[in-house]
Design an enzyme around this catalytic site. Structure first.
Site: not given
Ligand code: HSE
Length: 291
Positions: A120, A168
């Site tokens: 990922e 993201t």
């Molecule tokens: N925990 C991560 C974020 C989720 O909120 O950026 C996406 O990988």
């Protein structure tokens, strides 16, 4: 040839930034693998045109390499990329489970979590396990740097996905560098309450524990209509509402029998803000399944 269905997920759940995650019953990616001399990737389904098929740039390429498992990998996307619903994580999780089985690598599901998280990282820039963990293990997951704790739970949920793209990487840029002690104390209380709610499958407690004073307010700015959608979901009977993962999807936890109303209210509130959206009425589900 082997087929795995790996579910979409929601990470953070508000108070558990980079830690909490849940697996959804639906939607899901379907990953098919076949042994080959070198890895090739074919992507079809929702948003396939945005996903690179080059193994160096696709989440599953890194997973195949980590497991020393070259294969022809076909991914049928059920989850749009850059949605906040763990799209790349579902593919990475599905590939990890499928290739482990295809090549008889003997890894446990827990051992596959960091391998899928590395995959990922190819798209998100960082290796977060909070989406791949629930997609592999199912239920509610608590991802720490030293491993994952996983809990079965049963809760109705609505994930509402607007036609906005938030990557993201962008959503991580707005995360504050630090937090005040009172915000940290509040977050710990909320996260603990949410965990107790998951253990009891209690939507009231889970919803109560979803508030996050640190990360969510900064990210809400990236989602047109967020405040109105949140309010509409609560009015329609949601017990907790927050940004799903890095967004732009918005997640509501609901009591039994209220999902349809909550879903309609969220879609309508996005429409009022000039944003088209679709809602998935779902519930917490199992992890990746081998067929
Ligand atoms: N925990 C991560 C974020 C989720 O909120 O950026 C996406 O990988």
């Amino acid at each position: 040839m082997l087929t795995v269905r790996a579910p979409a997920t929601s990470a953070n759940l508000g108070s558990g930034f980079d830690v909490f995650g849940v697996a959804f019953e639906r939607p899901a990616d379907v990953v098919r693998v076949e042994k080959a001399d070198r890895t090739t990737i074919e992507v079809t389904g929702v948003g396939a045109q945005y996903i690179p098929e080059d193994p160096e740039k696709n989440t599953v390429g890194a997973v195949a390499e980590a497991l020393d498992a070259p294969a022809h990998i076909r991914i049928d996307k059920g989850v749009r990329p850059a949605s906040g619903l763990g799209s790349s994580a579902a593919s990475a999780a599905g590939a990890a489970v499928a290739l482990n089985e295809l090549y008889d690598r003997g890894k446990t599901r827990e051992e596959l979590v960091p391998i899928a998280a590395e995959g990922e990282a190819v798209v998100s820039g960082d290796a977060h396990a909070d989406n791949v963990a629930p997609s592999i293990l199912g239920g509610f997951t608590i991802a720490r740097s030293d491993g994952v704790t996983n809990l079965r739970t049963d809760l109705p949920m609505v994930a509402c996905l607007p036609e906005i793209v938030v990557s993201t990487r962008d959503a991580r840029r707005v995360v504050p560098d630090g937090a005040r002690m009172d915000e940290v104390v509040e977050t710990v209380g909320n996260a603990a309450t949410l965990t107790a709610g998951m253990a009891r499958s209690d939507p009231g407690l889970v919803g109560r524990g979803m508030d996050d004073p640190i990360v969510t307010p900064a990210r809400a700015e990236l989602i047109d209509g967020y405040a109105a959608v949140r309010e509409a979901a609560f009015e329609a009977g949601a017990t907790g509402v927050t940004i799903s993962g890095a967004g732009p999807a918005v997640l509501s936890v609901c009591r039994e029998g209220t999902r349809r109303k909550v879903a309609a209210a969220m879609v309508d509130a996005f429409a009022d803000a000039g944003v088209e959206a679709r809602a998935y009425q779902t519930r917490v589900g199992d992890g990746a399944r081998v067929y």
